[in-house]
Write a protein that holds these residues in place. Structure first.
Motif, PDB file in Angstrom:
ATOM      1  N   CYS A   5       0.837  -1.209   0.000  1.00 22.69           N
ATOM      2  CA  CYS A   5       0.000   0.000   0.000  1.00 22.69           C
ATOM      3  C   CYS A   5       0.868   1.253   0.000  1.00 22.69           C
ATOM      4  N   LEU A   6       1.948   1.244   0.789  1.00 23.01           N
ATOM      5  CA  LEU A   6       2.817   2.423   0.869  1.00 23.01           C
ATOM      6  C   LEU A   6       3.513   2.673  -0.462  1.00 23.01           C
ATOM      7  N   SER A   7       3.983   1.595  -1.083  1.00 20.99           N
ATOM      8  CA  SER A   7       4.645   1.717  -2.375  1.00 20.99           C
ATOM      9  C   SER A   7       3.678   2.318  -3.400  1.00 20.99           C
ATOM     10  N   ALA A   8       2.433   1.823  -3.397  1.00 20.46           N
ATOM     11  CA  ALA A   8       1.419   2.338  -4.317  1.00 20.46           C
ATOM     12  C   ALA A   8       1.103   3.794  -4.000  1.00 20.46           C
ATOM     13  N   LEU A   9       1.006   4.090  -2.702  1.00 22.21           N
ATOM     14  CA  LEU A   9       0.668   5.449  -2.283  1.00 22.21           C
ATOM     15  C   LEU A   9       1.720   6.440  -2.774  1.00 22.21           C
ATOM     16  N   ALA A  10       2.993   6.070  -2.654  1.00 19.13           N
ATOM     17  CA  ALA A  10       4.066   6.967  -3.092  1.00 19.13           C
ATOM     18  C   ALA A  10       3.904   7.298  -4.573  1.00 19.13           C
ATOM     19  N   GLY A  11       3.635   6.255  -5.396  1.00 14.84           N
ATOM     20  CA  GLY A  11       3.465   6.475  -6.830  1.00 14.84           C
ATOM     21  C   GLY A  11       2.249   7.330  -7.143  1.00 14.84           C
ATOM     22  N   VAL A  12       1.126   6.971  -6.529  1.00 14.39           N
ATOM     23  CA  VAL A  12      -0.123   7.670  -6.816  1.00 14.39           C
ATOM     24  C   VAL A  12      -0.038   9.114  -6.314  1.00 14.39           C
ATOM     25  N   TYR A  13       0.582   9.312  -5.141  1.00 11.97           N
ATOM     26  CA  TYR A  13       0.712  10.664  -4.606  1.00 11.97           C
ATOM     27  C   TYR A  13       1.592  11.523  -5.522  1.00 11.97           C
ATOM     28  N   THR A  14       2.693  10.951  -6.007  1.00 14.87           N
ATOM     29  CA  THR A  14       3.569  11.704  -6.907  1.00 14.87           C
ATOM     30  C   THR A  14       2.826  12.087  -8.188  1.00 14.87           C
ATOM     31  N   GLU A  15       2.026  11.146  -8.713  1.00 11.19           N
ATOM     32  CA  GLU A  15       1.244  11.463  -9.915  1.00 11.19           C
ATOM     33  C   GLU A  15       0.289  12.629  -9.640  1.00 11.19           C
ATOM     34  N   PHE A  16      -0.362  12.571  -8.482  1.00 13.62           N
ATOM     35  CA  PHE A  16      -1.278  13.646  -8.076  1.00 13.62           C
ATOM     36  C   PHE A  16      -0.544  14.986  -8.033  1.00 13.62           C
ATOM     37  N   LEU A  17       0.663  14.959  -7.449  1.00 15.00           N
ATOM     38  CA  LEU A  17       1.465  16.161  -7.266  1.00 15.00           C
ATOM     39  C   LEU A  17       1.876  16.757  -8.623  1.00 15.00           C
ATOM     40  N   LEU A  18       2.334  15.882  -9.538  1.00 15.14           N
ATOM     41  CA  LEU A  18       2.839  16.349 -10.827  1.00 15.14           C
ATOM     42  C   LEU A  18       1.722  16.849 -11.734  1.00 15.14           C
ATOM     43  N   LYS A  19       0.521  16.270 -11.543  1.00 13.55           N
ATOM     44  CA  LYS A  19      -0.602  16.660 -12.411  1.00 13.55           C
ATOM     45  C   LYS A  19      -1.466  17.749 -11.783  1.00 13.55           C
ATOM     46  N   LYS A  20      -1.154  18.096 -10.532  1.00 12.27           N
ATOM     47  CA  LYS A  20      -1.951  19.063  -9.765  1.00 12.27           C
ATOM     48  C   LYS A  20      -2.053  20.414 -10.483  1.00 12.27           C
ATOM     49  N   ASN A  21      -0.953  20.851 -11.107  1.00 12.57           N
ATOM     50  CA  ASN A  21      -1.000  22.114 -11.838  1.00 12.57           C
ATOM     51  C   ASN A  21      -0.145  22.009 -13.106  1.00 12.57           C
ATOM     52  N   ASN A  22      -0.121  23.080 -13.879  1.00 17.08           N
ATOM     53  CA  ASN A  22       0.600  23.052 -15.156  1.00 17.08           C
ATOM     54  C   ASN A  22       2.052  23.488 -15.028  1.00 17.08           C
ATOM     55  N   ASP A  23       2.590  23.435 -13.821  1.00 12.75           N
ATOM     56  CA  ASP A  23       3.993  23.788 -13.617  1.00 12.75           C
ATOM     57  C   ASP A  23       4.905  22.967 -14.523  1.00 12.75           C
ATOM     58  N   SER A  24       6.049  23.559 -14.841  1.00 10.08           N
ATOM     59  CA  SER A  24       7.049  22.834 -15.620  1.00 10.08           C
ATOM     60  C   SER A  24       7.445  21.558 -14.868  1.00 10.08           C
ATOM     61  N   LEU A  25       7.541  20.433 -15.621  1.00 10.93           N
ATOM     62  CA  LEU A  25       7.948  19.171 -14.993  1.00 10.93           C
ATOM     63  C   LEU A  25       9.314  19.317 -14.336  1.00 10.93           C
TER      64      LEU A  25
END
Lengths: 336, 336
Positions: free
Chosen positions: A171-191
């Motif tokens: 669950c933690l491993s999945a959470l890290a991935g899903v949270y990072t995806e959420f963070l990167l897609k949260k706004n249109n900031d430069s990758l």
């Protein structure tokens, strides 16, 4: 740049990671401190991201960068999750043997899909859920110990705590991935700006770990920064560069594709490593490796192929549409 | 009568066949001549079919019965195919060990689907083809020998002839099934009349085999008919009745459903037997049995579930249909 090109590249790099790590060993052990590798990889990713961000600055349209503390403070969270995850992994291994541990690792494929659905609200079709479960089944099948392999205990004989920790770890491993995806897609900031934030915290956390380890052993080998590159060979540097590059690709995939694509890439990489090991290290190929590969290929096709390639559905509905269209055009002709 | 009820019944009977056969053994061997079992089962099926046909004769609408020699002469063919198949099986076993033999047996799932497509011209969707391959993979996975199981040779080490005979064997087994389906669906004859023809030839061929065996051993135990029931116990009779009943169900399925349904029934039965053996005979459950069961369940769902349950396709096409319907009805209202 298409996501499947990046995904294929990630598969190649991840699978060569296993091979390179094996090649970087001498006499079955590491001549260098393995804990320094992830730290240097974070530094590498940070440097690359700074360069790319700087290049974006030079362009006519400067990159979007949110520097609000409310957003920046979210970026250490993935590192914190990984820190907890590392400790849970360690706890799991005190209860289960390595082969059970490895098999339980496939659970993270399923937990990633679940958190992807719950946390990112992304819908999957029934067939895609089945594909995800098959991917986990396929990777597990390929890892089942072979005939006469005496060095393995039964999967069902570990204490219950082992399984509990295994589930928490997945669950933690999945959470890290899903949270990072959420963070990167949260706004249109430069990758690259997002990466700079992620890897700055990543480097800090990894450095703290090295220093903590120094304290734990009472500086008996001197401080980490003095023996950081001790025993490093060319292949060790390849391991660092490879780990860093894979990390950058994962970050790209999480921003422009998603966690499921990442999961497929790394699962395929695991199978590729096993196939390459057969040729490079004379590993004995097993029936279960072959079965696992076929299952994962099916899963890949089930998940990503367009629906009309899988089922013969559209004929009737298309016929209805066409027959109605015919009616309509006839009606209109008559009217005209 | 729904086909899935019959298919479930077939699964139950086929899986109890393995259990009953084990129970009918004493001290690890048979106290009776096992070759007599299929012969008596053929006789049982013939008797039941005659009774049912006779009952149909009494009804107001007599059964359809083609007695033209051109049709009747086709009915010994399945028996002939089985005869060749038995000999090929025997030849295969001289080249490969029993576990490789068992694993290759799963090939018949795929060959049945191929002949079903080629010979009976039945189309399968891509997803259904994948389901078929997964079924074969799933049953194979469940049979992979476990950890520390020293009594098994590598799957890849048999001589090439072994694999060739294994493939021929899988084709013959599939051909027998597909040919029987063709025969039963060829015309609207009463199933019981078709059965009477099939089992008459079946009984003759089985009897010939018993007599041939007598000649082979030089009548050292006397002729077969004198020791036909030697060593028979109640459980042996159950084995005979069970085998006969499963045969009747297979025949029903081939007439009113098809070979693929039969293949699913018998594959599920194999898994059920393995699960029951864990409880009845204290077999050790393996990870691969668990994985195999999940794969086969997925396959079952993929093959038989309606397309709209698997993919989220129809929304758009349905919307098109509805929007066009709206247009049409609006047009008509205006006209009216």
């Amino acid at each position: 740049m298409q996501w499947y090109f990046i995904a294929t590249l990630l598969t190649t790099l991840t699978s060569s990671q296993g091979i390179l790590t094996t090649l970087s060993q001498s006499d079955g052990g590491y001549s260098y401190d393995y804990a320094t590798v992830p730290f240097l990889a974070e530094l590498f990713k940070l440097l690359v991201s700074i360069c790319l961000l700087w290049k974006e600055w030079q362009s006519p349209i400067p990159p979007r960068m949110t520097t609000d503390w409310k957003v920046v403070r979210l970026f250490p969270i993935p590192s914190i999750i990984y820190l907890i995850h590392n400790n849970v992994q360690f706890a799991t291994l005190t209860y289960v043997d390595t082969s059970t541990y490895q098999i339980m690792g496939n659970l993270k494929i399923v937990t990633t899909a679940i958190l992807f659905r719950l946390f990112l609200k992304r819908k999957l079709s029934n067939l895609q859920w089945m594909a995800i479960i098959l991917l986990a089944i396929g990777t597990t099948t390929s890892q089942v110990k072979g005939c006469g392999d005496a060095s393995c205990n039964s999967f069902f004989s570990a204490p219950i705590q082992g399984y509990m920790f295994g589930i928490v770890s997945a669950c933690l491993s999945a959470l890290a991935g899903v949270y990072t995806e959420f963070l990167l897609k949260k706004n249109n900031d430069s990758l690259y700006w997002q990466n700079v934030q992620l890897y700055t915290f990543g480097a800090i956390f990894n450095m703290s770990r090295l220093i903590l380890d120094d304290f734990r052993v009472g500086f008996e080998r001197g401080p980490s920064w003095q023996h950081l590159f001790n025993g490093y060979t060319a292949s060790t540097w390849f391991v660092v560069l490879n780990l860093g590059s894979s990390g950058l690709l994962v970050s790209w995939l999480l921003k422009y594709a998603d966690n499921i694509v990442k999961v497929y890439s790394t699962s395929m990489a695991m199978l590729l490593t096993m196939v390459l090991s057969v040729f490079l290290f004379n590993f004995k190929p097993t029936v279960q490796l072959f079965l696992g590969i076929v299952i994962c290929m099916m899963s890949l096709h089930m998940y990503f192929a367009p629906a009309h390639m899988l089922v013969d559905l559209p004929v009737t509905s298309r016929e209805i549409v066409e027959s109605i269209h015919d009616e309509v055009s006839v009606d209109r002709k008559v009217e005209a």
